[in-house]
Structure formats: structure tokens, C-alpha cells
Design an enzyme around this catalytic site. Sequence first.
Site, PDB file in Angstrom:
ATOM      1  N   CYS A 169       0.826  -1.214   0.000  1.00 65.20           N
ATOM      2  CA  CYS A 169       0.000   0.000   0.000  1.00 65.20           C
ATOM      3  C   CYS A 169       0.857   1.259   0.000  1.00 65.20           C
ATOM      4  CB  CYS A 169      -0.946   0.012   1.197  1.00 65.20           C
ATOM      5  SG  CYS A 169      -0.117   0.232   2.799  1.00 65.20           S
TER       6      CYS A 169
ATOM      7  N   HIS B  71      -1.873  11.624  15.626  1.00 74.05           N
ATOM      8  CA  HIS B  71      -2.492  10.874  14.532  1.00 74.05           C
ATOM      9  C   HIS B  71      -1.432   9.951  13.939  1.00 74.05           C
ATOM     10  CE1 HIS B  71      -4.722   9.859  10.911  1.00 74.05           C
ATOM     11  NE2 HIS B  71      -3.675  10.247  10.194  1.00 74.05           N
TER      12      HIS B  71
ATOM     13  N   HIS C  88      -4.542   4.638  10.002  1.00 75.49           N
ATOM     14  CA  HIS C  88      -5.853   4.002  10.086  1.00 75.49           C
ATOM     15  C   HIS C  88      -5.685   2.487  10.198  1.00 75.49           C
ATOM     16  CE1 HIS C  88      -6.831   7.914   8.258  1.00 75.49           C
ATOM     17  NE2 HIS C  88      -8.005   7.770   8.841  1.00 75.49           N
TER      18      HIS C  88
ATOM     19  N   ASP D 122      -8.347  -5.990   6.473  1.00 76.13           N
ATOM     20  CA  ASP D 122      -7.877  -6.824   5.360  1.00 76.13           C
ATOM     21  C   ASP D 122      -6.451  -7.304   5.582  1.00 76.13           C
ATOM     22  OD1 ASP D 122      -6.519  -4.448   5.088  1.00 76.13           O
ATOM     23  OD2 ASP D 122      -7.233  -3.992   3.073  1.00 76.13           O
TER      24      ASP D 122
ATOM     25  N   ARG E 158      -5.075  -4.684   9.541  1.00 77.71           N
ATOM     26  CA  ARG E 158      -3.924  -4.024   8.926  1.00 77.71           C
ATOM     27  C   ARG E 158      -3.842  -2.602   9.471  1.00 77.71           C
ATOM     28  NH1 ARG E 158      -3.625  -0.680   4.181  1.00 77.71           N
ATOM     29  NH2 ARG E 158      -5.729  -1.364   3.610  1.00 77.71           N
TER      30      ARG E 158
ATOM     31  N   CYS F 231      -2.325   0.611   9.069  1.00 73.46           N
ATOM     32  CA  CYS F 231      -1.645   1.362   8.025  1.00 73.46           C
ATOM     33  C   CYS F 231      -1.180   2.685   8.640  1.00 73.46           C
ATOM     34  CB  CYS F 231      -2.602   1.601   6.861  1.00 73.46           C
ATOM     35  SG  CYS F 231      -1.865   2.429   5.447  1.00 73.46           S
TER      36      CYS F 231
END
Length: 326
Positions: A242, A279, A282, A286, A294, A296
Site C-alpha cells: 500500500c 495521529h 488508520h 484486510d 492491517r 496502516c
Amino acid sequence: MNGNEKTGRRELATFAGGCFWCMVTPFEELPGIEGIVSGYTGGHKENPTYEEVCSETTGHAEAVQITFDPDVFPYSKLLELYWRQIDPTDAGGQFHDRGGSYRTGIFYHNEEQKRLAEASKRELSESGRFDRPIVTEIVAAGPFYAAEEYHQDFHKKSPTRYKQYRQGSGRDSFIAQNWTLRKNEQELRAQLTPMQYTVTQENGTEPPFRNEFWDHQQEGIYVDIVSGEPLFSSLDKFDSNCGWPSFTKPLLTSNVQGKMDTSHGMVRMEVRSKEADSHLGHVFDDGPGPDGLRFCINSAALRFIPKEELEQAGYGEYLQLFSDKA
């Protein structure tokens, strides 16, 4: 000893911090923690029941007793974590739970624990974090009585009820208000690069495939760029194609928190660090791990500590993770 070896040495740590359901999760995932028992201590009645303790007639407080290896996770670090779970200025209970059975207390098992506890209490008092006196008692450990079986690991047996209770108790809102790391904008801009500031403080996203850790393969842990709190391990990192670092799980689930994100016309679960409220990225469903998750994460929210530098950097307890792998 080189830091990778388990010593086999064991000690007990006993803490009262209000409802014992909420005093298990902050400690249970830490390296060097062998077990945690919820129970009752500090009173005069032998083998009390939950109902008797709640009646405020036994003198006991709800508490947890932790079995740990001090050469992996030292008592001083347990104390640091303990303070961050409680309101140490409340002499009448904790949060929405009132009465002596919900009082706070550190029950020391030897003179070294007493010395460290008193020093940590003094340091907290002198820090100015609270404008009221620190009232948490430090007393010698006495008999500890395990609570009924249904109270043990309650967060696992009844996760929905536990989450509802914890949210309604006021504990998490107090922790967020009083224990979240606070830095002003000027300090943060001086500490962080523009991209790090945009990501962690403005909920930004760095470019995929053009960030520091998306294909990073070195062994070690990833910590919050603002606070240094441990977040992820290279052992849980995988290539999701990704363009951002991906992990199957956090290093410590108690150090990350989810928040619903409806920005950009999407519904996603945002991931933020607990102490710094940075932050991070997310989480999606999957992933390849047993939980199918996951995480990310933006590289700009992370600082990497190589395995070889963990001890020097103050994260020596996590060497055990890579020793176990070997």
C-alpha cells in the site's frame, strides 16, 4: 547478562487503583509480566467476598497483584505506568466508584520497592501536574486474597460490559485530560519536521512509497515521534503493497486508540497514540494476521529504535521479544 537473557527472577507488585477490572489491561501485555491477579488487600477480614468488600466493612481495597521479572521490566517502570491509570488526589475512591474499597494504594513487598514508591510519589507531587495533594498511600503489603473467578480477566470474558463500564466510569476521560502529553505548537514545530507535524498534529497523510519506513526491514520497535511511547514491532510488520508501513497489531494495544473518521467522504477507523494523542494512520480489516487487521501507519508519526540500541535508548525490556524469536 546481555539484556537478551531471561533471568528467572520474580517479584510481586501490588497496586490498588479503583475497580480492578481496569487495572489489568495497562500491565498485561508488557514484557516481563508473568501474571496478574485481581483481588482484595489492605483490610482485616480473611477471604472476603466481593459483596463484603463492596459493603465497606472489611477494610479491603480492590487491587491487582502482578508477578514480574524486575530484570526485564523494572519496578520503577511499573510505578510510572501505575500513576497514569489513577487520580492520585482522590481520597474518597476513584472516578464514579466511591468508598474505601476503591481507594488507591501502593503495597510494597520489600524495602527497595518502598524506596522507589516513595521517590515516585514525591516526584509526582513536586512536578506540579496536580494542584491538589497526592493522597495515594504507600504501605507494606499484607495478605492478598484473589477475587472470584468471574472477576479474573473480566475484560476478556465480558468485553462489551467492560468497555461500557470503563467508558461510563470517567476513568478514560480523566486520563486523557490529565495524563496526555501536552506540548504547545512552538515546541512541536521545533521538535518535528514539517511532514511530521502535518501528520501527527493535523491528521495529514504522507505520500505512499515515498516515506521512510514503507519497505523498512530492520529488527526493532517503532515509537511515537512525539512522546516516544512504544507502538509497533518489526516482528508484526508486513508488506501490504500500500506504500505505507503496515502492521498486524500494535506492540501494546493500550498505547493506541481508535477513533471514527468520516473525513474525505469515507468511514474509517483512525489510529492515535494514547499518551501524545498523535495521529498515526488508520486500521483496516484486510490484514493477514489472526485478527485480520492491517494497521496502516504514517512513517512520519514514527521513530525507529533498532534492536541493538533498545537498551541504550531506554527500551531494554523489549529485547525479550527478539530473544524469544531466536
